[in-house]
Write a protein that holds these residues in place. Structure first.
Motif, PDB file in Angstrom:
ATOM      1  N   LEU A  73     -19.926 -11.721  -9.491  1.00  0.00           N
ATOM      2  CA  LEU A  73     -20.787 -12.917  -8.897  1.00  0.00           C
ATOM      3  C   LEU A  73     -21.751 -11.980  -8.736  1.00  0.00           C
ATOM      4  CD1 LEU A  73     -20.758 -13.799  -5.980  1.00  0.00           C
ATOM      5  CD2 LEU A  73     -19.834 -12.137  -5.035  1.00  0.00           C
ATOM      6  N   VAL A  74     -22.574 -10.961  -9.208  1.00  0.00           N
ATOM      7  CA  VAL A  74     -23.637 -10.715  -8.422  1.00  0.00           C
ATOM      8  C   VAL A  74     -25.072 -11.396  -9.574  1.00  0.00           C
ATOM      9  CG1 VAL A  74     -25.518  -8.771  -8.729  1.00  0.00           C
ATOM     10  CG2 VAL A  74     -23.494  -8.366  -7.186  1.00  0.00           C
ATOM     11  N   GLU A  75     -24.402 -11.237 -10.843  1.00  0.00           N
ATOM     12  CA  GLU A  75     -25.115 -12.050 -11.970  1.00  0.00           C
ATOM     13  C   GLU A  75     -25.456 -13.449 -11.950  1.00  0.00           C
ATOM     14  OE1 GLU A  75     -23.526  -8.972 -15.506  1.00  0.00           O
ATOM     15  OE2 GLU A  75     -22.488 -11.358 -15.018  1.00  0.00           O
ATOM     16  N   LEU A  76     -24.060 -14.297 -11.240  1.00  0.00           N
ATOM     17  CA  LEU A  76     -24.110 -15.593 -10.799  1.00  0.00           C
ATOM     18  C   LEU A  76     -25.542 -15.550  -9.548  1.00  0.00           C
ATOM     19  CD1 LEU A  76     -20.666 -16.846 -11.644  1.00  0.00           C
ATOM     20  CD2 LEU A  76     -22.012 -17.305 -12.572  1.00  0.00           C
ATOM     21  N   LEU A  77     -25.350 -15.054  -8.498  1.00  0.00           N
ATOM     22  CA  LEU A  77     -25.516 -15.231  -7.323  1.00  0.00           C
ATOM     23  C   LEU A  77     -27.377 -14.981  -7.581  1.00  0.00           C
ATOM     24  CD1 LEU A  77     -24.462 -13.624  -4.469  1.00  0.00           C
ATOM     25  CD2 LEU A  77     -24.267 -15.684  -4.291  1.00  0.00           C
ATOM     26  N   THR A  78     -27.885 -13.788  -8.754  1.00  0.00           N
ATOM     27  CA  THR A  78     -28.686 -13.669  -9.099  1.00  0.00           C
ATOM     28  C   THR A  78     -29.754 -15.256 -10.302  1.00  0.00           C
ATOM     29  OG1 THR A  78     -28.554 -11.691  -9.517  1.00  0.00           O
ATOM     30  CG2 THR A  78     -30.247 -12.222 -10.493  1.00  0.00           C
ATOM     31  N   ALA A  79     -28.890 -15.335 -10.507  1.00  0.00           N
ATOM     32  CA  ALA A  79     -29.049 -16.839 -11.505  1.00  0.00           C
ATOM     33  C   ALA A  79     -29.198 -17.977 -10.971  1.00  0.00           C
ATOM     34  CB  ALA A  79     -28.431 -16.522 -13.103  1.00  0.00           C
ATOM     35  N   ALA A  80     -28.185 -18.172  -9.823  1.00  0.00           N
ATOM     36  CA  ALA A  80     -28.856 -19.234  -9.103  1.00  0.00           C
ATOM     37  C   ALA A  80     -29.794 -19.264  -7.884  1.00  0.00           C
ATOM     38  CB  ALA A  80     -27.540 -19.599  -8.188  1.00  0.00           C
ATOM     39  N   GLY A  81     -31.031 -17.904  -8.033  1.00  0.00           N
ATOM     40  CA  GLY A  81     -31.731 -17.943  -7.479  1.00  0.00           C
ATOM     41  C   GLY A  81     -30.749 -17.478  -5.477  1.00  0.00           C
ATOM     42  N   VAL A  82     -29.750 -17.392  -5.600  1.00  0.00           N
ATOM     43  CA  VAL A  82     -29.136 -16.960  -3.914  1.00  0.00           C
ATOM     44  C   VAL A  82     -29.117 -15.576  -3.366  1.00  0.00           C
ATOM     45  CG1 VAL A  82     -27.297 -17.713  -2.745  1.00  0.00           C
ATOM     46  CG2 VAL A  82     -28.009 -18.859  -3.977  1.00  0.00           C
ATOM     47  N   SER A  83     -30.116 -15.221  -2.890  1.00  0.00           N
ATOM     48  CA  SER A  83     -30.439 -13.650  -2.301  1.00  0.00           C
ATOM     49  C   SER A  83     -28.820 -13.776  -0.824  1.00  0.00           C
ATOM     50  CB  SER A  83     -31.327 -13.246  -1.677  1.00  0.00           C
ATOM     51  OG  SER A  83     -32.156 -14.558  -0.531  1.00  0.00           O
ATOM     52  N   ALA A  84     -28.341 -12.182  -0.715  1.00  0.00           N
ATOM     53  CA  ALA A  84     -27.845 -11.797   0.535  1.00  0.00           C
ATOM     54  C   ALA A  84     -27.172 -10.600   0.300  1.00  0.00           C
ATOM     55  CB  ALA A  84     -26.271 -12.834  -0.192  1.00  0.00           C
ATOM     56  N   ALA A  85     -27.597 -10.724   1.190  1.00  0.00           N
ATOM     57  CA  ALA A  85     -27.130  -8.516   1.358  1.00  0.00           C
ATOM     58  C   ALA A  85     -26.015  -8.278   1.813  1.00  0.00           C
ATOM     59  CB  ALA A  85     -27.452  -8.468   3.739  1.00  0.00           C
TER      60      ALA A  85
END
Length: 230
Positions: A73-85
């Motif tokens: 999940l962290v890899e995919l969020l990073t690749a999509a440019g999505v930041s979250a706490a």
């Protein structure tokens, strides 16, 4: 004599894809980001097999599925440019604890439970499977997981470990799954096999082929059909 049924869970008992897409879409709405969440869900799910292989090769220590899911999940969020706490990522990762059953699942399991011991046999960790059962009203007699055996399916140790814990012979235990590869591995370990067709597991636009009618001990269209045939 058949005494117990062990069920694959993701895709067989629960509709993981629709459940995950719905929560990802809500997450995107809350964060004001527009991503192809259906593809994101597919990529998330696809990532766990390579992650398990890293454990098998010794590149990672034994790791719960929750933690493998979070890494991907962290890899995919990073690749999509999505930041979250971090707490938001943790909460989103637990979507796998909240998957909704297929419409026939609870009624079918309830019928099967009248005659057989029914258990999960999933790569999901015990807490994930327990929370999922609470969420979906799944009437398991017990919750067994790859986590208990320190092996992931399709390793032989998982299938034989399930039979050992239930105190049945391998041929007194049937694996029920929508995935032929899982069933073939169970058969190699001496278990009986029940195939349930879930044509929508990969979404409405992707066809799930049926195996040959005589490949497994029982072929069913859903859990109610499985109950009729058993």
């Amino acid at each position: 004599m058949l005494r117990a049924l062990a069920f694959d869970v993701f895709g067989t008992v629960v509709d993981w894809r629709s459940s995950v897409i719905a929560e990802l879409t809500e997450f995107g709405r809350e964060h004001g980001v527009d991503v192809d969440w259906a593809r994101f869900a597919d990529d998330w799910r696809a990532g766990y097999v390579p992650a398990m292989d890293r454990v098998r090769r010794g590149e990672l220590p034994w790791t719960r599925l929750d933690d493998l899911h979070r890494m991907r999940l962290v890899e995919l969020l990073t690749a999509a440019g999505v930041s979250a706490a971090e707490p938001e990522i943790d909460a989103l990762n637990r979507v796998w604890h909240r998957l909704d059953p297929w419409p026939d699942a609870v009624a079918g399991l309830t019928r099967l439970k009248e005659r057989f011991v029914i258990t999960t046999l999933s790569n999901g960790n015990v807490s994930l499977l327990t929370n999922m059962a609470k969420h979906g009203g799944l009437p398991w007699d017990c919750v067994l997981s790859a986590e208990i055996f320190g092996h992931y399916k399709p390793d032989r140790e998982v299938y034989l470990g399930c039979a050992r814990i239930l105190d049945v012979a391998p041929d007194e235990l049937m694996l029920v799954a929508a995935h032929p590869s899982d069933l073939r591995a169970a058969r190699e370990a001496g278990l009986r096999t029940g195939y349930v067709h879930r044509p929508l597991e990969q979404g409405p636009d992707r066809t799930v082929p049926r195996p040959d009618d005589d490949e497994f001990d029982v072929m069913a269209t859903d859990f109610l059909d499985l109950a009729d045939k058993l």
